[in-house]
Structures are given as C-alpha cells and as structure tokens.
Design a protein around this motif. Structure first.
Motif, mmCIF file in Angstrom:
data_model
loop_
_atom_site.group_PDB
_atom_site.id
_atom_site.type_symbol
_atom_site.label_atom_id
_atom_site.label_comp_id
_atom_site.label_asym_id
_atom_site.label_seq_id
_atom_site.Cartn_x
_atom_site.Cartn_y
_atom_site.Cartn_z
ATOM 1 N N HIS A 136 0.769 -1.163 -0.125
ATOM 2 C CA HIS A 136 -0.140 0.184 -0.046
ATOM 3 C C HIS A 136 0.848 1.318 -0.032
ATOM 4 C CE1 HIS A 136 -2.921 2.861 1.210
ATOM 5 N NE2 HIS A 136 -2.136 3.309 2.275
ATOM 6 N N HIS A 137 1.892 1.186 0.750
ATOM 7 C CA HIS A 137 2.661 2.531 0.956
ATOM 8 C C HIS A 137 3.465 2.523 -0.215
ATOM 9 C CE1 HIS A 137 1.088 3.667 4.791
ATOM 10 N NE2 HIS A 137 1.133 2.433 5.358
ATOM 11 N N TYR A 138 4.208 1.843 -0.881
ATOM 12 C CA TYR A 138 5.297 1.806 -1.705
ATOM 13 C C TYR A 138 4.521 2.161 -3.002
ATOM 14 C CZ TYR A 138 9.648 0.910 0.536
ATOM 15 O OH TYR A 138 10.693 0.748 1.228
ATOM 16 N N SER A 139 3.231 1.625 -3.264
ATOM 17 C CA SER A 139 2.266 1.821 -4.431
ATOM 18 C C SER A 139 1.962 3.379 -4.526
ATOM 19 C CB SER A 139 1.183 1.081 -4.434
ATOM 20 O OG SER A 139 0.449 1.027 -3.536
ATOM 21 N N ILE A 140 1.603 3.770 -3.350
ATOM 22 C CA ILE A 140 1.408 5.231 -3.488
ATOM 23 C C ILE A 140 2.566 6.192 -3.444
ATOM 24 C CG2 ILE A 140 0.433 7.202 -2.266
ATOM 25 C CD1 ILE A 140 -1.587 5.063 -0.935
ATOM 26 N N ALA A 141 3.903 5.604 -3.004
ATOM 27 C CA ALA A 141 4.920 6.672 -2.802
ATOM 28 C C ALA A 141 5.466 6.443 -4.413
ATOM 29 C CB ALA A 141 6.091 5.940 -1.904
ATOM 30 N N THR A 148 11.990 7.057 -6.856
ATOM 31 C CA THR A 148 13.359 6.309 -7.335
ATOM 32 C C THR A 148 13.167 5.052 -7.957
ATOM 33 O OG1 THR A 148 13.875 5.431 -5.417
ATOM 34 C CG2 THR A 148 14.549 7.623 -5.679
ATOM 35 N N GLU A 149 13.983 4.520 -8.604
ATOM 36 C CA GLU A 149 13.828 3.512 -9.164
ATOM 37 C C GLU A 149 13.693 1.921 -7.963
ATOM 38 O OE1 GLU A 149 13.712 0.424 -12.106
ATOM 39 O OE2 GLU A 149 13.823 2.536 -12.588
ATOM 40 N N SER A 150 14.445 2.552 -6.973
ATOM 41 C CA SER A 150 14.241 1.456 -5.768
ATOM 42 C C SER A 150 12.702 1.401 -5.379
ATOM 43 C CB SER A 150 15.284 1.969 -4.730
ATOM 44 O OG SER A 150 15.092 0.903 -3.513
ATOM 45 N N THR A 151 12.361 2.597 -5.155
ATOM 46 C CA THR A 151 10.886 2.770 -4.833
ATOM 47 C C THR A 151 9.993 1.980 -5.751
ATOM 48 O OG1 THR A 151 11.381 4.708 -3.541
ATOM 49 C CG2 THR A 151 9.254 4.456 -4.161
ATOM 50 N N LEU A 152 10.197 2.068 -7.044
ATOM 51 C CA LEU A 152 9.413 1.657 -8.116
ATOM 52 C C LEU A 152 9.512 0.092 -7.887
ATOM 53 C CD1 LEU A 152 9.921 3.853 -11.044
ATOM 54 C CD2 LEU A 152 7.957 3.883 -9.650
ATOM 55 N N GLN A 153 10.587 -0.522 -7.553
ATOM 56 C CA GLN A 153 10.987 -2.008 -7.509
ATOM 57 C C GLN A 153 10.322 -2.559 -6.381
ATOM 58 O OE1 GLN A 153 12.355 -4.045 -9.933
ATOM 59 N NE2 GLN A 153 12.194 -2.267 -11.284
ATOM 60 N N LYS A 154 10.226 -2.003 -5.133
ATOM 61 C CA LYS A 154 9.857 -2.301 -3.897
ATOM 62 C C LYS A 154 8.157 -2.367 -4.240
ATOM 63 C CE LYS A 154 13.325 -1.158 -0.808
ATOM 64 N NZ LYS A 154 13.780 -0.603 0.492
ATOM 65 N N ALA A 155 7.518 -1.044 -5.028
ATOM 66 C CA ALA A 155 6.119 -1.298 -5.053
ATOM 67 C C ALA A 155 5.936 -2.296 -5.896
ATOM 68 C CB ALA A 155 5.784 0.242 -5.974
ATOM 69 N N LEU A 156 6.508 -2.631 -7.067
ATOM 70 C CA LEU A 156 6.229 -3.864 -7.758
ATOM 71 C C LEU A 156 6.071 -5.046 -7.064
ATOM 72 C CD1 LEU A 156 7.874 -2.745 -11.211
ATOM 73 C CD2 LEU A 156 5.410 -2.774 -10.785
ATOM 74 N N ALA A 163 -1.286 -8.724 -4.417
ATOM 75 C CA ALA A 163 -2.228 -9.193 -5.328
ATOM 76 C C ALA A 163 -2.643 -10.721 -5.143
ATOM 77 C CB ALA A 163 -1.793 -8.762 -6.664
ATOM 78 N N LYS A 164 -1.372 -11.459 -5.076
ATOM 79 C CA LYS A 164 -1.581 -13.009 -4.938
ATOM 80 C C LYS A 164 -2.444 -13.341 -3.475
ATOM 81 C CE LYS A 164 2.655 -14.591 -5.350
ATOM 82 N NZ LYS A 164 3.779 -15.464 -5.500
ATOM 83 N N ILE A 165 -1.818 -12.365 -2.511
ATOM 84 C CA ILE A 165 -2.623 -13.022 -1.346
ATOM 85 C C ILE A 165 -4.256 -12.404 -1.278
ATOM 86 C CG2 ILE A 165 -2.706 -12.104 1.147
ATOM 87 C CD1 ILE A 165 -0.523 -14.264 0.413
ATOM 88 N N SER A 166 -4.318 -11.225 -1.823
ATOM 89 C CA SER A 166 -5.879 -11.036 -2.066
ATOM 90 C C SER A 166 -6.590 -11.866 -2.862
ATOM 91 C CB SER A 166 -5.626 -9.396 -2.583
ATOM 92 O OG SER A 166 -5.063 -8.281 -1.906
ATOM 93 N N VAL A 167 -6.103 -12.236 -3.886
ATOM 94 C CA VAL A 167 -6.943 -13.535 -4.725
ATOM 95 C C VAL A 167 -7.029 -14.676 -3.772
ATOM 96 C CG1 VAL A 167 -6.855 -15.016 -6.643
ATOM 97 C CG2 VAL A 167 -6.040 -12.656 -6.814
ATOM 98 N N ARG A 177 -6.841 -3.458 -7.050
ATOM 99 C CA ARG A 177 -5.900 -2.241 -6.823
ATOM 100 C C ARG A 177 -4.429 -2.797 -7.018
ATOM 101 N NH1 ARG A 177 -7.582 -0.899 -1.570
ATOM 102 N NH2 ARG A 177 -6.231 -2.135 -0.806
ATOM 103 N N TYR A 178 -3.937 -3.653 -6.590
ATOM 104 C CA TYR A 178 -2.215 -3.993 -6.686
ATOM 105 C C TYR A 178 -2.193 -4.652 -8.036
ATOM 106 C CZ TYR A 178 -2.674 -3.712 -1.766
ATOM 107 O OH TYR A 178 -2.714 -3.181 -0.387
ATOM 108 N N TYR A 179 -3.207 -5.208 -8.909
ATOM 109 C CA TYR A 179 -2.796 -5.546 -9.974
ATOM 110 C C TYR A 179 -2.645 -4.417 -10.802
ATOM 111 C CZ TYR A 179 -2.926 -10.549 -9.523
ATOM 112 O OH TYR A 179 -2.758 -12.099 -9.254
ATOM 113 N N THR A 180 -3.440 -3.432 -10.845
ATOM 114 C CA THR A 180 -3.367 -2.037 -11.410
ATOM 115 C C THR A 180 -2.206 -1.493 -11.242
ATOM 116 O OG1 THR A 180 -5.657 -1.873 -11.278
ATOM 117 C CG2 THR A 180 -4.634 0.320 -11.528
#
Length: 185
Positions: A136-141, A148-156, A163-167, A177-180
């Motif tokens: 949640h926090h990294y996807s909004i960040a 940064t690239e590091s933030t994007l990688q952590k978000a992904l 997403a897997k746990i939610s399904v 939301r997470y697949y988006t």
C-alpha cells in the motif's frame, strides 16, 4: 424525507468543514504529526511517526491534546504496542480522511515512502499483513514524480505479493488495486 435526501450529499463536506475548523486550534507541529498519522492509516503506532523534530515529551503532550480534542482515541488492538510505541486511532474516519485529503499529492507520496521505509526498518520479520501494508505505502510512494527506481521496484514486488494474497483470500477489489499498480508502475 426529500429535504433530508437533498442535504445528504452535503454531509461529507459539512464533516470536513467541521474537522478543518477544529484543526485550526492546533499548532504546526501537531498538524504535521497528525498528517503523518493519517498517511499511516486509521490506526497507527507512535513509533512510525517522524521523530526528527519531536522528543518523547512533546509527542506525549501532542497525543494527550489530540485525545482531549476528540481527534484520536487510544487503541489496544495492536499486538506490537509495547515494542513500537503506543497505538492510537482516529476517532472517526472523516477526521482521518479530511486530514489526509488536505495533504498535497507529492507530499503525501513522500509521507508514504517515509512510512514504508520506517516499517521495513522496524520489523525484522515481515508477515503477510506487513507486506500488504508495505505494498500500500510503496504503491502510493511510486506515484510521485520523484520516485526512485528502488521505490518503483519495491512497489512492484510488494504489490505482486499483495495481489496474490488478496486473490487467495477472495479480496478481489484489493487484488484489482494491486494488479493495477503492477500495470501502471
């Protein structure tokens, strides 16, 4: 009945106006802490708040003032209460939402990044709930133009896990939301 329905659409704005009016009584440090708390979520631990400009006494007084003003209530639901600070929650979701929505988007993204980094630093083992909070926090960040690239990688990475746990738990709106996040990050 029609009169009640006519004004019901104004109710959220009326709540926001009342919350904003009560927040005007707080000083800038108090508002800063409440803004960070609103980014953490409805419930939060004081250990996740920024400690840079606040010592323990100032934070304690601030929490007491917020309790007395009816902005916060003490929460006893966190199992990590003793290790990572005291647990509080906003007295009503409209209070938290109003404070949160008043934060400019880029600043909000930065707060989410700070919160995620603090969670990673504080918690040695990351259970599923912690990883979902990090998603949640990294996807909004990651929405920030300054991400940064590091933030994007952590978000992904965390969004994929969430997403897997939610399904698996039939939480399909959360999974969406997470697949988006995975598609657009």
């Amino acid at each position: 009945n029609k009169e009640l329905l006519k004004h019901s659409s104004d109710f959220p704005q009326q709540n926001a106006d009342l919350v904003l009016k009560s927040l005007q009584k707080l000083d800038q440090n108090e508002l800063k802490v409440l803004r960070h708390a609103s980014v953490i979520g409805m419930r939060f631990l004081t250990g996740l708040l920024p400690q840079d400009s606040l010592d323990a006494d100032v934070l304690s007084k601030l929490m007491t003032r917020s309790l007395e003003a009816g902005i916060l209530v003490q929460s006893w639901s966190h199992h990590t209460i003793y290790k990572h600070g005291r647990a509080y929650e906003f007295a009503h979701s409209s209070i938290r939402d109003t404070i949160y929505n008043e934060i400019p988007k880029d600043e909000r993204s930065e707060f989410h990044f700070e919160c995620a980094a603090k969670i990673e630093d504080m918690l040695e083992s990351k259970d599923d709930a912690t990883k979902i909070a990090l998603a949640h926090h990294y996807s909004i960040a990651a929405e920030s133009s300054a991400a940064t690239e590091s933030t994007l990688q952590k978000a992904l990475s965390y969004a994929h896990f969430a997403a897997k746990i939610s399904v698996a738990n039939a939480a399909y709106l959360a999974a969406d939301r997470y697949y988006t996040c995975l598609l657009y990050t």
